[in-house]
Design a protein around this motif. Structure first.
Motif, PDB file in Angstrom:
ATOM      1  N   SER A  22       0.833  -1.210   0.000  1.00  0.00           N
ATOM      2  CA  SER A  22       0.000   0.000   0.000  1.00  0.00           C
ATOM      3  C   SER A  22       0.867   1.261   0.000  1.00  0.00           C
ATOM      4  CB  SER A  22      -1.001  -0.016   1.158  1.00  0.00           C
ATOM      5  OG  SER A  22      -0.358   0.136   2.393  1.00  0.00           O
ATOM      6  N   GLU A  40      -4.681   2.232   7.741  1.00  0.00           N
ATOM      7  CA  GLU A  40      -4.789   0.848   8.193  1.00  0.00           C
ATOM      8  C   GLU A  40      -4.551   0.839   9.686  1.00  0.00           C
ATOM      9  OE1 GLU A  40      -2.048   0.787   5.468  1.00  0.00           O
ATOM     10  OE2 GLU A  40      -0.781   1.804   6.894  1.00  0.00           O
ATOM     11  N   SER A  45      -0.939  -6.289  13.722  1.00  0.00           N
ATOM     12  CA  SER A  45      -0.814  -6.741  12.341  1.00  0.00           C
ATOM     13  C   SER A  45       0.218  -7.840  12.145  1.00  0.00           C
ATOM     14  CB  SER A  45      -0.493  -5.567  11.435  1.00  0.00           C
ATOM     15  OG  SER A  45       0.728  -4.989  11.816  1.00  0.00           O
ATOM     16  N   SER A  53      -6.016  -2.498   4.408  1.00  0.00           N
ATOM     17  CA  SER A  53      -5.425  -1.182   4.155  1.00  0.00           C
ATOM     18  C   SER A  53      -6.262  -0.477   3.087  1.00  0.00           C
ATOM     19  CB  SER A  53      -3.975  -1.348   3.687  1.00  0.00           C
ATOM     20  OG  SER A  53      -3.429  -0.085   3.370  1.00  0.00           O
TER      21      SER A  53
END
Lengths: 192, 591
Positions: A22, A40, A45, A53
């Motif tokens: 991203s 995000e 994560s 995202s």
């Protein structure tokens, strides 16, 4: 430049490299002269949780998150997660996904099974769904670690952005020693 | 020059451009990356403090010395720092001080979703709230200027969607010509004995009135007059959602959310036919607007719990012309297995929680990766309140239980959390002779927030080598007689020692020592040989699955018994699962 905003949703499992992908997308759009926002949630994560995202670009972008049902492109790194987020995609939107299955915890311990036929289910809702053998293609191109870049190349063909901006973003975001392999993988993705 | 920065990166850049000299913080999602990014500006002395109270006290010292200081923490961190904060409001500053509070609406990674705008009102200091990364940078600098102009600490409030979203930021050069730090004695201002503090309280109230006046003409409190049928007062990320969903509406965008500009609010309210307040969490702005006697719609249509989204606003404003109400997708998809986060393969906490589960311990938990020990199949956590709470909770519960039942009580706390606020609780446990057992899960790092250094890791935030806290010595000095250190990869030892210490009718501490698998520094975590399952030996008993390791996959077989498979790419070779296999089917030798 029109006022239209393009919405791209990247989904997958923590640790798959979604944030880097991203970042490359955002950098490309910035270099091409657009306003860009991405959002995000970090924190959990890298612990194998579901990761989403949002990337949005256009003349001027307000909200950093995409309205439900208005993603133009769903970029999936894993099949189950791709299917999970289909309701966020607008009807007629484009779905590009990696042909990869990662078992969630309940499947690992044998409580549930990994759903079958997901690719077919996605195709029944989005007929021009592009399923990419990311790992296979990246391996064939000489570097299995570039699977995400193959997918990125495939996504790039859905966007009207000059190739030079993609290349410039890769050059900025990818470490020098891995750059050539990633450029090659990106070009391979563009042919899909 | 333009860069795409997250809110946190932009706050760090803002601190640099504003000439900040000292930055201190304790890591906490979503604030952590501010200090991690500030270290690229070598002009700034940046450090991890053991907790938020110390971080603020370090910042206060720097500000009293005449330098600009930044202190950052997550919303609940402000609770820890509240003690110095309330009195700092009285003393004021010399160099500017900005306290960044990163709130977490929706509890993406927190134990509550408190709205820290209430602190600004409680402490009587100004609070700025940016709505994108560019504003994060600009407001950080403005906060420091206001701090010096009004002799007050200034709070900068972000939320997860601001801290972790990225947008385009125009960079600027750092300011020049700030005063050099030097000692200034001014006890009437800095020594808060009752006689001095009484006088300073008057100063605080006068300052607040001046700040209200200041806010009336402050550029970041901005009226955007469009269609006058609808007017919305909003701030922070909510502003972006309002612009997205109600592009025609007039907006009063508040950059300073405390104190509020009463005159500006009255002017705006008079210009529009129907007035709304759109804000996440508490009706903070709304209550003040109502207090002014102005009719307004707020929490009747905007949820008080969780974060807002454009979809939620669309639903709330469904009656407004041009708003497409529905955000329900016409697509129907099947019910799917969830994907919650999990401890990593090779995580040293996994075997510990397996042992706690087997011992049927009542586990008072704490904040860290190991809170995931709550999840099945480990399912070994019974309480979790806040940083450091596990030990005090264990002490309290042993006071009320029968001798037999209280043996089950075990507190678990990580190394960083213990140093944050567990030490005083352990001192209490020793001092007041609570017969509980404490497991100190020492993985050599602050793992949950992404591997930050701490006083037990041997390195500072700037990457310099420093001493390492000696846990056995520290714990012994607090008065704990029974301290044992074990390797949590050795399951048999872990089970045995846990059983023995749970039986003991005196306070005891077990230190489980193994590095986090994510530590990248050489020689700290060493990956072992990936294990495999011998097909001929595995009988499909599922004992290894009780660990919930992401590397172990159950493979069902049609009509026959399934068996376990170990993913060699994920397995770190910790060997814990092999110790559970009664059939010696798991080992490094199998392929």
């Amino acid at each position: 430049m029109s006022d239209r905003i393009t919405n791209i949703l990247l989904v997958g499992v923590g640790g798959q490299g979604i944030l880097l992908a991203s970042e490359i997308l955002s950098e490309t759009f910035k270099l091409a002269g657009f306003d860009v926002k991405k959002s995000e949630i970090h924190g959990m994560s890298q612990r194998g949780g579901s990761v989403v995202s949002h990337v949005r670009f256009g003349k001027r972008v307000n909200s950093p998150i995409i309205r439900e049902g208005e993603a133009d492109i769903l970029f999936g790194f894993e099949l189950l997660e791709t299917y999970r987020y289909l309701p966020l995609v607008k009807l007629g939107g484009k779905v590009v996904a990696n042909d990869l299955q990662i078992a969630p915890p309940s499947v690992l311990i044998g409580q549930e099974s990994y759903p079958e036929g997901l690719a077919e289910k996605i195709r029944s809702l989005f007929p021009d769904f592009l399923l990419v053998d990311g790992l296979g293609l990246a391996t064939a191109a000489g570097n299995p670690k570039t699977a995400n870049t193959v997918l990125l190349g495939a996504v790039s063909t859905q966007l009207d952005i000059d190739e030079k901006y993609w290349m410039a973003a890769l050059e900025k975001m990818v470490p020098t020693k891995a750059l050539e392999a990633n450029k090659k993988a990106f070009q391979l993705g563009r042919t899909l | 020059m333009k860069e795409i920065l997250s809110g946190n990166e932009a706050v760090a850049r803002g601190a640099f451009e504003a000439g900040v000299k000292v930055a201190s913080a304790y890591p906490g999602t979503p604030s952590t990356e501010i200090l991690e990014n500030i270290i690229q500006y070598r002009e700034i002395d940046a450090s991890w403090a053991p907790n938020e109270k110390v971080a603020l006290e370090v910042g206060i010292g720097a500000a009293f010395g005449g330098a600009r200081a930044l202190v950052a923490m997550k919303h609940v961190g402000v609770n820890v720092a509240a003690d110095p904060l309330f009195t700092l409001s009285y003393t004021g500053v010399k160099g500017g001080l900005v306290l960044v509070t990163a709130d977490d609406p929706e509890l993406h990674s927190s134990q509550n979703e408190q709205d820290n705008r209430n602190y600004a009102k409680f402490v009587k200091v100004p609070m700025l709230e940016p709505s994108d990364s560019q504003e994060c940078k600009e407001f950080t600098r403005l906060a420091l200027e206001i701090s010096e102009q009004f002799d007050t600490p200034v709070m900068l409030r972000t939320t997860t969607r601001i801290s972790h979203s990225k947008s385009v930021v125009t960079l600027a050069e750092p300011v020049k010509g700030l005063a050099e730090p030097r000692l200034t004695r001014d006890p009437a201002k800095y020594v808060m004995l009752p006689g001095n503090a009484r006088i300073r309280h008057h100063f605080v109230e006068e300052r607040l009135q001046k700040l209200i006046e200041f806010g009336e003409t402050l550029a970041i409190n901005r009226m955007e007059i469009r269609d006058e049928a609808i007017g919305v007062i909003t701030a922070g990320v909510s502003y972006q959602y309002v612009r997205e969903v109600l592009p025609a509406a007039s907006v009063l965008k508040l950059g300073m959310v405390y104190p509020l500009p009463k005159g500006l609010i009255r002017t705006f309210a008079a210009k529009v036919k129907k007035l709304y307040v759109v804000e996440e969490l508490d009706p903070f702005i709304e209550e003040l607007v109502r207090g002014l006697g102005i009719e307004v719609v707020g929490k009747e249509i905007i949820p008080i719990c969780g974060e807002l989204t454009p979809g939620i606003l669309r639903k709330a404003f469904a009656s407004v012309a041009g708003v497409v109400a529905t955000h329900e997708s016409p697509l129907q998809i099947d019910k799917l297995p969830g994907r919650p986060p999990n401890m990593c393969p090779g995580c040293p906490h996994r075997g510990v929680f397996y042992a706690l589960n087997r011992q049927k311990a009542f586990v008072t938990g704490d904040i860290g990766c190991y809170t995931l020990g709550f999840m099945p199949p480990l399912s070994a956590m019974d309480t979790c309140i806040c940083m450091g709470a596990s030990i005090g909770n264990a002490t309290g519960i042993t006071k009320v239980l029968s001798p037999e039942e209280r043996k089950k009580v075990v507190a678990v706390i990580g190394d960083s959390t213990f140093l944050h606020s567990g030490i005083t609780a352990l001192l209490d446990m020793a001092y007041n002779k609570a017969p509980a057992t404490v497991l100190l899960l020492d993985n050599r790092i602050t793992a949950m927030t992404g591997r930050q250094e701490n006083p037990a890791s041997g390195f500072t935030l700037m990457g310099e080598e420093t001493f390492q806290v000696d846990f056995p010595q520290l714990i012994a000095a607090l008065g704990i007689k029974h301290v044992r250190t074990i390797d949590p990869y050795d399951l048999e030892e872990t089970m045995l020692v846990l059983k023995e210490e749970m039986e003991r009718e005196e306070p005891s501490v077990i230190i489980t020592q193994r590095a986090c698998v994510l530590i990248k520094r050489d020689g700290v975590f060493e990956r072992g040989t990936a294990h495999g399952v011998g097909i001929e030996l595995c009988i499909g008993c599922k004992a290894c699955l009780k660990l919930g390791c992401p590397a172990i996959v159950w493979q069902p077989a049609e009509g026959k018994k399934g068996r376990a498979y170990i993913d060699p790419l994920l397995c770190t070779g910790c060997g814990v699962c092999a110790q559970l296999c009664k059939f010696s089917a798991i080992g490094a030798k199998h392929e």
